[in-house]
Scaffold this motif. Structure first.
Motif, PDB file in Angstrom:
ATOM      1  N   GLU A 142       0.830  -1.205   0.000  1.00 28.57           N
ATOM      2  CA  GLU A 142       0.000   0.000   0.000  1.00 28.57           C
ATOM      3  C   GLU A 142       0.862   1.253   0.000  1.00 28.57           C
ATOM      4  O   GLU A 142       0.533   2.246  -0.670  1.00 28.57           O
ATOM      5  CB  GLU A 142      -0.922  -0.008   1.216  1.00 28.57           C
ATOM      6  N   LEU A 143       1.959   1.209   0.759  1.00 32.34           N
ATOM      7  CA  LEU A 143       2.862   2.360   0.796  1.00 32.34           C
ATOM      8  C   LEU A 143       3.442   2.640  -0.580  1.00 32.34           C
ATOM      9  O   LEU A 143       3.472   3.792  -1.041  1.00 32.34           O
ATOM     10  CB  LEU A 143       3.974   2.098   1.807  1.00 32.34           C
ATOM     11  N   ILE A 144       3.901   1.580  -1.255  1.00 34.05           N
ATOM     12  CA  ILE A 144       4.470   1.759  -2.593  1.00 34.05           C
ATOM     13  C   ILE A 144       3.419   2.303  -3.558  1.00 34.05           C
ATOM     14  O   ILE A 144       3.681   3.212  -4.366  1.00 34.05           O
ATOM     15  CB  ILE A 144       5.037   0.421  -3.103  1.00 34.05           C
ATOM     16  N   THR A 145       2.190   1.767  -3.464  1.00 30.28           N
ATOM     17  CA  THR A 145       1.114   2.230  -4.341  1.00 30.28           C
ATOM     18  C   THR A 145       0.789   3.697  -4.099  1.00 30.28           C
ATOM     19  O   THR A 145       0.676   4.485  -5.046  1.00 30.28           O
ATOM     20  CB  THR A 145      -0.147   1.369  -4.125  1.00 30.28           C
ATOM     21  N   ASN A 146       0.651   4.066  -2.828  1.00 28.48           N
ATOM     22  CA  ASN A 146       0.310   5.457  -2.505  1.00 28.48           C
ATOM     23  C   ASN A 146       1.417   6.419  -2.887  1.00 28.48           C
ATOM     24  O   ASN A 146       1.158   7.500  -3.426  1.00 28.48           O
ATOM     25  CB  ASN A 146       0.012   5.572  -1.014  1.00 28.48           C
ATOM     26  N   VAL A 147       2.665   6.026  -2.595  1.00 32.76           N
ATOM     27  CA  VAL A 147       3.788   6.887  -2.946  1.00 32.76           C
ATOM     28  C   VAL A 147       3.880   7.058  -4.462  1.00 32.76           C
ATOM     29  O   VAL A 147       4.090   8.170  -4.968  1.00 32.76           O
ATOM     30  CB  VAL A 147       5.104   6.321  -2.379  1.00 32.76           C
ATOM     31  N   SER A 148       3.706   5.953  -5.178  1.00 33.87           N
ATOM     32  CA  SER A 148       3.769   6.022  -6.648  1.00 33.87           C
ATOM     33  C   SER A 148       2.702   6.963  -7.194  1.00 33.87           C
ATOM     34  O   SER A 148       2.963   7.781  -8.089  1.00 33.87           O
ATOM     35  CB  SER A 148       3.597   4.625  -7.241  1.00 33.87           C
ATOM     36  N   HIS A 149       1.494   6.849  -6.641  1.00 34.71           N
ATOM     37  CA  HIS A 149       0.393   7.700  -7.109  1.00 34.71           C
ATOM     38  C   HIS A 149       0.655   9.167  -6.789  1.00 34.71           C
ATOM     39  O   HIS A 149       0.513  10.053  -7.649  1.00 34.71           O
ATOM     40  CB  HIS A 149      -0.920   7.250  -6.468  1.00 34.71           C
ATOM     41  N   ASP A 150       1.067   9.441  -5.526  1.00 34.88           N
ATOM     42  CA  ASP A 150       1.260  10.829  -5.126  1.00 34.88           C
ATOM     43  C   ASP A 150       2.470  11.473  -5.789  1.00 34.88           C
ATOM     44  O   ASP A 150       2.495  12.690  -5.987  1.00 34.88           O
ATOM     45  CB  ASP A 150       1.405  10.908  -3.605  1.00 34.88           C
ATOM     46  N   LEU A 151       3.475  10.681  -6.131  1.00 36.71           N
ATOM     47  CA  LEU A 151       4.624  11.220  -6.855  1.00 36.71           C
ATOM     48  C   LEU A 151       4.312  11.423  -8.333  1.00 36.71           C
ATOM     49  O   LEU A 151       4.757  12.400  -8.941  1.00 36.71           O
ATOM     50  CB  LEU A 151       5.828  10.293  -6.700  1.00 36.71           C
ATOM     51  N   ALA A 185       4.898  25.273  -8.779  1.00 35.98           N
ATOM     52  CA  ALA A 185       4.024  24.871  -7.663  1.00 35.98           C
ATOM     53  C   ALA A 185       3.975  23.350  -7.536  1.00 35.98           C
ATOM     54  O   ALA A 185       4.006  22.803  -6.420  1.00 35.98           O
ATOM     55  CB  ALA A 185       2.631  25.449  -7.866  1.00 35.98           C
ATOM     56  N   LYS A 186       3.897  22.661  -8.679  1.00 39.56           N
ATOM     57  CA  LYS A 186       3.880  21.193  -8.643  1.00 39.56           C
ATOM     58  C   LYS A 186       5.210  20.647  -8.127  1.00 39.56           C
ATOM     59  O   LYS A 186       5.244  19.661  -7.385  1.00 39.56           O
ATOM     60  CB  LYS A 186       3.601  20.637 -10.037  1.00 39.56           C
ATOM     61  N   ALA A 187       6.314  21.302  -8.525  1.00 36.36           N
ATOM     62  CA  ALA A 187       7.630  20.855  -8.049  1.00 36.36           C
ATOM     63  C   ALA A 187       7.758  21.068  -6.547  1.00 36.36           C
ATOM     64  O   ALA A 187       8.343  20.233  -5.830  1.00 36.36           O
ATOM     65  CB  ALA A 187       8.731  21.608  -8.793  1.00 36.36           C
ATOM     66  N   GLU A 188       7.214  22.180  -6.051  1.00 30.34           N
ATOM     67  CA  GLU A 188       7.230  22.418  -4.605  1.00 30.34           C
ATOM     68  C   GLU A 188       6.440  21.340  -3.867  1.00 30.34           C
ATOM     69  O   GLU A 188       6.861  20.845  -2.827  1.00 30.34           O
ATOM     70  CB  GLU A 188       6.655  23.805  -4.293  1.00 30.34           C
ATOM     71  N   ARG A 189       5.278  20.998  -4.410  1.00 28.11           N
ATOM     72  CA  ARG A 189       4.478  19.945  -3.771  1.00 28.11           C
ATOM     73  C   ARG A 189       5.219  18.607  -3.800  1.00 28.11           C
ATOM     74  O   ARG A 189       5.192  17.853  -2.824  1.00 28.11           O
ATOM     75  CB  ARG A 189       3.131  19.817  -4.476  1.00 28.11           C
ATOM     76  N   LEU A 190       5.893  18.342  -4.910  1.00 32.13           N
ATOM     77  CA  LEU A 190       6.663  17.101  -5.012  1.00 32.13           C
ATOM     78  C   LEU A 190       7.779  17.083  -3.975  1.00 32.13           C
ATOM     79  O   LEU A 190       8.050  16.058  -3.344  1.00 32.13           O
ATOM     80  CB  LEU A 190       7.238  16.990  -6.428  1.00 32.13           C
ATOM     81  N   ASN A 191       8.407  18.225  -3.776  1.00 33.29           N
ATOM     82  CA  ASN A 191       9.474  18.320  -2.779  1.00 33.29           C
ATOM     83  C   ASN A 191       8.929  18.101  -1.368  1.00 33.29           C
ATOM     84  O   ASN A 191       9.559  17.409  -0.551  1.00 33.29           O
ATOM     85  CB  ASN A 191      10.140  19.696  -2.890  1.00 33.29           C
ATOM     86  N   VAL A 192       7.759  18.666  -1.072  1.00 36.48           N
ATOM     87  CA  VAL A 192       7.142  18.484   0.241  1.00 36.48           C
ATOM     88  C   VAL A 192       6.817  17.014   0.484  1.00 36.48           C
ATOM     89  O   VAL A 192       7.049  16.467   1.568  1.00 36.48           O
ATOM     90  CB  VAL A 192       5.868  19.355   0.367  1.00 36.48           C
ATOM     91  N   LEU A 193       6.258  16.358  -0.537  1.00 38.76           N
ATOM     92  CA  LEU A 193       5.913  14.949  -0.405  1.00 38.76           C
ATOM     93  C   LEU A 193       7.141  14.094  -0.148  1.00 38.76           C
ATOM     94  O   LEU A 193       7.142  13.226   0.739  1.00 38.76           O
ATOM     95  CB  LEU A 193       5.184  14.478  -1.667  1.00 38.76           C
TER      96      LEU A 193
END
Length: 362
Positions: A142-151, A185-193
């Motif tokens: 689930e962690l891999i799936t969620n991380v993949s989706h959010d990234l 903005a998307k890059a900032e969100r990616l960095n936060v994640l």
């Protein structure tokens, strides 16, 4: 295992040997009397008995008969145990095939039943370990799936808008700056994640360093409200600090704890703006400081409360990625609070949502 098990087994064996020997001698004596009566008026049977006495001798023959009777009585006394051993062996073989829901029956009150109880405990512990392993494997997937989706979501937007710029598919410089702004903005969100994910992983493996020192919690919360003044004003909200003391001294890492309260305050502003205010209550209860961060917006559903501190959990699945967080903030906050020996909880009803943090005082 009980400490007197060996002693119990030894006494039981001694008792069986003595009883078997007494019964064997008594039975042998009865057989002699019966044989003498049977052969008193029968010459053929009397001659047969004399031949046996001649071949083996009277005393060895009697000893041999007593020995056979002794063995017979020992087998009789232990037959239930031998049968239970067989059932125990079959049950262990059945469990070894993977049938962990089938336990070994415990029917007798002896060392074999104690062995069965210990095997059952071992099976239950093995089953629990396997369940935890399956749960850990499921959690990892689930962690891999969620991380993949959010990234993938912000990364896809970054690639898309940068592709438009690289192909000169914009009308003017204003649209170009708009595309760059979105990609930024998307890059900032990616960095936060990525940062949150890294922080959460370090927290889970207990490798994050803590710089503990004494600090005044009241002063920290005052500074926190000052730093979030513009954010509160933009949401048309007011922040109030209610404390009956000017000093509550804690021993901990102030930088890590600031992150906890920043996360809670930001959530209160983001999802409680309809209430128009956020209130922070500081109290002392026994040897703990109690911090309540309360907003008066829309209540959190009761079904979501038990999962609120799970990683990647979001109450509103339909929120856009711009308004929603990474889903790791509260999980990280819980880890930091627990590392400080405290607890964090949440309650929510139709009027308010209250995040409560308890931390030990110095």
């Amino acid at each position: 295992m009980k400490p007197n098990l060996a002693l119990r087994m030894a006494w039981k064996l001694v008792w069986q040997i003595i009883l078997s020997a007494i019964l064997a001698v008594f039975t042998c004596y009865l057989l002699i009397i019966v044989l003498e009566r049977m052969t008193r008026n029968n010459n053929i049977q009397r001659r047969f008995i004399r031949e046996l006495y001649y071949m083996f001798g009277e005393m060895p023959l009697m000893l041999f008969a007593c020995f056979l009777l002794f063995i017979t009585y020992m087998i009789v006394f232990n037959w239930r145990r031998f049968s239970y051993y067989d059932k125990l062996s079959r049950s262990v073989e059945h469990v070894a095939e993977g049938n962990f829901d089938d336990l070994i029956p415990v029917k007798q009150n002896n060392e074999v039943s104690l062995l069965a109880e210990n095997i059952n405990s071992l099976v239950l512990e093995l089953k629990r370990s396997l369940d935890e392993e399956r749960k850990a494997e499921q959690t990892k997937n689930e962690l891999i799936t969620n991380v993949s989706h959010d990234l993938r979501t912000p990364l896809t937007s970054i690639i898309g808008y940068l592709g438009l710029i690289e192909q000169d598919r914009y009308r003017d410089e204003v649209e170009l700056r708009h595309y760059v702004q979105i990609a930024y903005a998307k890059a900032e969100r990616l960095n936060v994640l990525i940062h949150d994910l890294f922080e959460y992983t370090r927290m889970r493996h207990d490798v994050i360093p803590f710089n503990k020192q004494a600090f005044n919690l009241v002063e920290m919360m005052k500074q926190l409200l000052v730093h979030h003044r513009l954010l509160l004003e933009s949401a048309n909200m007011k922040g109030n600090l209610i404390s009956h003391s000017n000093e509550l001294t804690l021993s901990g890492d102030p930088d890590k704890l600031v992150r906890v309260f920043e996360n809670l305050l930001t959530n209160a502003i983001s999802y409680g703006y309809a209430g128009g205010k956020v209130e922070i209550y500081l109290n002392q209860h026994n040897e703990s400081a109690v911090i309540d961060i309360v907003n008066y917006g829309e209540a959190i559903p009761a079904t979501a409360l038990p999962h609120l501190f799970d990683r990647f959990y979001r109450v509103d699945k339909s929120r856009t990625e711009n308004s929603g967080g990474t889903g790791l903030g509260l999980a990280i906050a819980k880890g930091i609070v627990e590392r400080h020996g405290g607890t964090i909880s949440v309650t929510s009803d139709g009027d308010s949502t209250n995040f409560r943090v308890r931390l030990p005082l110095s």
